[in-house]
Motif scaffolding. Sequence first.
Motif, PDB file in Angstrom:
ATOM      1  N   SER A 188      -8.190  10.293   0.948  1.00 24.88           N
ATOM      2  CA  SER A 188      -9.229   9.582   0.185  1.00 24.88           C
ATOM      3  C   SER A 188      -8.651   8.367  -0.522  1.00 24.88           C
ATOM      4  CB  SER A 188      -9.873  10.525  -0.831  1.00 24.88           C
ATOM      5  OG  SER A 188     -10.574  11.570  -0.186  1.00 24.88           O
ATOM      6  N   TRP A 189      -7.403   8.486  -0.991  1.00 24.79           N
ATOM      7  CA  TRP A 189      -6.754   7.342  -1.639  1.00 24.79           C
ATOM      8  C   TRP A 189      -6.647   6.184  -0.666  1.00 24.79           C
ATOM      9  CZ3 TRP A 189      -2.778   4.056  -0.820  1.00 24.79           C
ATOM     10  CH2 TRP A 189      -2.324   3.293  -1.901  1.00 24.79           C
ATOM     11  N   TRP A 190      -6.264   6.463   0.575  1.00 23.50           N
ATOM     12  CA  TRP A 190      -6.135   5.398   1.568  1.00 23.50           C
ATOM     13  C   TRP A 190      -7.488   4.766   1.885  1.00 23.50           C
ATOM     14  CZ3 TRP A 190      -2.168   2.741   3.432  1.00 23.50           C
ATOM     15  CH2 TRP A 190      -0.888   3.242   3.214  1.00 23.50           C
ATOM     16  N   LEU A 191      -8.509   5.589   2.038  1.00 25.38           N
ATOM     17  CA  LEU A 191      -9.837   5.044   2.344  1.00 25.38           C
ATOM     18  C   LEU A 191     -10.328   4.165   1.194  1.00 25.38           C
ATOM     19  CD1 LEU A 191     -11.482   8.234   3.893  1.00 25.38           C
ATOM     20  CD2 LEU A 191     -10.683   6.198   5.120  1.00 25.38           C
ATOM     21  N   LEU A 234       0.823  -1.208   0.000  1.00 30.83           N
ATOM     22  CA  LEU A 234       0.000   0.000   0.000  1.00 30.83           C
ATOM     23  C   LEU A 234       0.857   1.257   0.000  1.00 30.83           C
ATOM     24  CD1 LEU A 234      -2.694  -1.142   2.580  1.00 30.83           C
ATOM     25  CD2 LEU A 234      -3.183  -0.440   0.229  1.00 30.83           C
ATOM     26  N   LEU A 235       1.915   1.263   0.793  1.00 28.90           N
ATOM     27  CA  LEU A 235       2.797   2.431   0.870  1.00 28.90           C
ATOM     28  C   LEU A 235       3.524   2.667  -0.454  1.00 28.90           C
ATOM     29  CD1 LEU A 235       4.240   1.873   4.448  1.00 28.90           C
ATOM     30  CD2 LEU A 235       2.770   3.761   3.742  1.00 28.90           C
ATOM     31  N   GLN A 236       3.933   1.602  -1.112  1.00 28.30           N
ATOM     32  CA  GLN A 236       4.599   1.745  -2.410  1.00 28.30           C
ATOM     33  C   GLN A 236       3.647   2.340  -3.441  1.00 28.30           C
ATOM     34  OE1 GLN A 236       5.950  -2.317  -2.955  1.00 28.30           O
ATOM     35  NE2 GLN A 236       8.044  -1.799  -2.363  1.00 28.30           N
ATOM     36  N   ARG A 237       2.427   1.839  -3.465  1.00 29.45           N
ATOM     37  CA  ARG A 237       1.456   2.358  -4.424  1.00 29.45           C
ATOM     38  C   ARG A 237       1.055   3.793  -4.089  1.00 29.45           C
ATOM     39  NH1 ARG A 237      -3.395  -0.101  -4.588  1.00 29.45           N
ATOM     40  NH2 ARG A 237      -3.203  -1.466  -2.785  1.00 29.45           N
ATOM     41  N   PRO A 254      -0.370  -8.352  -0.808  1.00 31.54           N
ATOM     42  CA  PRO A 254      -0.034  -7.385  -1.849  1.00 31.54           C
ATOM     43  C   PRO A 254      -0.938  -7.518  -3.066  1.00 31.54           C
ATOM     44  CG  PRO A 254       1.964  -8.347  -0.941  1.00 31.54           C
ATOM     45  CD  PRO A 254       0.812  -9.119  -0.362  1.00 31.54           C
ATOM     46  N   VAL A 255      -1.293  -6.363  -3.665  1.00 27.92           N
ATOM     47  CA  VAL A 255      -2.157  -6.334  -4.827  1.00 27.92           C
ATOM     48  C   VAL A 255      -1.344  -6.580  -6.080  1.00 27.92           C
ATOM     49  CG1 VAL A 255      -3.718  -4.887  -6.188  1.00 27.92           C
ATOM     50  CG2 VAL A 255      -3.754  -4.752  -3.692  1.00 27.92           C
ATOM     51  N   SER A 256      -1.819  -7.442  -6.958  1.00 27.96           N
ATOM     52  CA  SER A 256      -1.125  -7.702  -8.217  1.00 27.96           C
ATOM     53  C   SER A 256      -1.263  -6.492  -9.119  1.00 27.96           C
ATOM     54  CB  SER A 256      -1.707  -8.932  -8.901  1.00 27.96           C
ATOM     55  OG  SER A 256      -3.036  -8.667  -9.324  1.00 27.96           O
ATOM     56  N   PRO A 257      -0.334  -6.309 -10.104  1.00 28.82           N
ATOM     57  CA  PRO A 257      -0.410  -5.154 -11.007  1.00 28.82           C
ATOM     58  C   PRO A 257      -1.760  -5.058 -11.710  1.00 28.82           C
ATOM     59  CG  PRO A 257       1.704  -6.267 -11.241  1.00 28.82           C
ATOM     60  CD  PRO A 257       0.863  -7.132 -10.348  1.00 28.82           C
ATOM     61  N   ALA A 258      -2.385  -6.184 -12.010  1.00 26.66           N
ATOM     62  CA  ALA A 258      -3.671  -6.159 -12.710  1.00 26.66           C
ATOM     63  C   ALA A 258      -4.786  -5.597 -11.828  1.00 26.66           C
ATOM     64  CB  ALA A 258      -4.041  -7.569 -13.169  1.00 26.66           C
ATOM     65  N   ARG A 284       3.043   6.043  -2.690  1.00 26.65           N
ATOM     66  CA  ARG A 284       4.147   6.920  -3.098  1.00 26.65           C
ATOM     67  C   ARG A 284       4.129   7.179  -4.604  1.00 26.65           C
ATOM     68  NH1 ARG A 284      10.318   5.511  -1.662  1.00 26.65           N
ATOM     69  NH2 ARG A 284       9.875   3.781  -3.083  1.00 26.65           N
ATOM     70  N   GLN A 285       3.744   6.162  -5.374  1.00 23.92           N
ATOM     71  CA  GLN A 285       3.635   6.364  -6.820  1.00 23.92           C
ATOM     72  C   GLN A 285       2.524   7.355  -7.156  1.00 23.92           C
ATOM     73  OE1 GLN A 285       3.026   2.416  -8.368  1.00 23.92           O
ATOM     74  NE2 GLN A 285       5.172   1.809  -8.119  1.00 23.92           N
ATOM     75  N   ALA A 286       1.432   7.300  -6.409  1.00 23.21           N
ATOM     76  CA  ALA A 286       0.301   8.191  -6.678  1.00 23.21           C
ATOM     77  C   ALA A 286       0.517   9.597  -6.123  1.00 23.21           C
ATOM     78  CB  ALA A 286      -0.978   7.593  -6.091  1.00 23.21           C
ATOM     79  N   PHE A 287       1.229   9.702  -4.988  1.00 26.67           N
ATOM     80  CA  PHE A 287       1.422  10.994  -4.326  1.00 26.67           C
ATOM     81  C   PHE A 287       2.889  11.153  -3.897  1.00 26.67           C
ATOM     82  CE2 PHE A 287      -3.000   9.807  -3.697  1.00 26.67           C
ATOM     83  CZ  PHE A 287      -3.687  10.963  -4.030  1.00 26.67           C
ATOM     84  N   PRO A 288       3.795  11.334  -4.838  1.00 27.83           N
ATOM     85  CA  PRO A 288       5.234  11.396  -4.500  1.00 27.83           C
ATOM     86  C   PRO A 288       5.618  12.575  -3.617  1.00 27.83           C
ATOM     87  CG  PRO A 288       4.849  12.034  -6.791  1.00 27.83           C
ATOM     88  CD  PRO A 288       3.561  11.483  -6.289  1.00 27.83           C
TER      89      PRO A 288
END
Length: 308
Positions: free
Chosen positions: A288-291, A114-117, A302-306, A119-123
Amino acid sequence: MNIERLSLDQLRVFVQVADSGSFLAAARKLARAQSAVSYAVATLEDQLGVLLFDRSGYRPQLTSPGVALLADARQVLDHVDSLQVRANSYARGQELEVSLAVDVFFPTDCLVDLLQRFRQAFPAVTVRLEVEALGAVAERVIDGRSMLGILGTLPTTPPNLLRITLPSVQLVAVVAPDHPLAQVKGRISEKLLQQQTQLVLSDRSELTARQDFSVHSRLTWRMSDLGTKHALLRAGMGWGNMPLHVVKNDLDTGRLVSISTIHHPPQGAELPIQCVYKPDHPAGPALSWWLDSLAALTALSPVSPAQA
């Protein structure tokens, strides 16, 4: 030396000349006249009181002070660029920081994903993360220290918090293979369970202080760190409840064994996990992204790329 009169433009020109290898190439990159680039660097050298480039050869070469100050110039520009990005984001309503309180039982792999994703969305958004147990997670959300909390070891949700139900964690009661309880066949009686030391997570909050959850022994050792509890269980110092994802390798290799009691079925029990937040806390894009991301979880893995 008059460093107060330095400009960011001078530093950018200095860095560009160093990267381009010549004043002419830097002028082309910056879409300026070569004379303007040379003047900016000369003015910077005069204000710093050092020669940044040796101009005696065909191409300008950084001097020793120039090499050292180039690293400082890059760092200053990086900080300024970061400040600009964060300021622009904040002007658009985006938070500068997201603060999270997460239960120790929440799977680390899922949290890291979740933290990696995020950071990609909100660097440009920083994260403040606290890992706690029992009432300490909810307490941090209630008093405003954390925008969002993920509860696991606290069996009840405070009524003044909104909640999102997440996938559960499987909880198992375990002991070391040489522990007396490991030698019992079938279900362990309540009397025998009470005679053995139970390793229990302690509560560092006032919200649920002096309250016991899933404590069945008269003799308890209490600790605030799940890693310490894990190590003591493997050392045979007592029995205790652990998330299956934490002890699965120990169960597979025989370093720990599961026990069965009236409270603990051999396959383990489902522990509800919830996301909680204050109803009056404004939810910007980052929160909102976290919620949304937590609500979309179908498993705590972990969520797969798909799926992302």
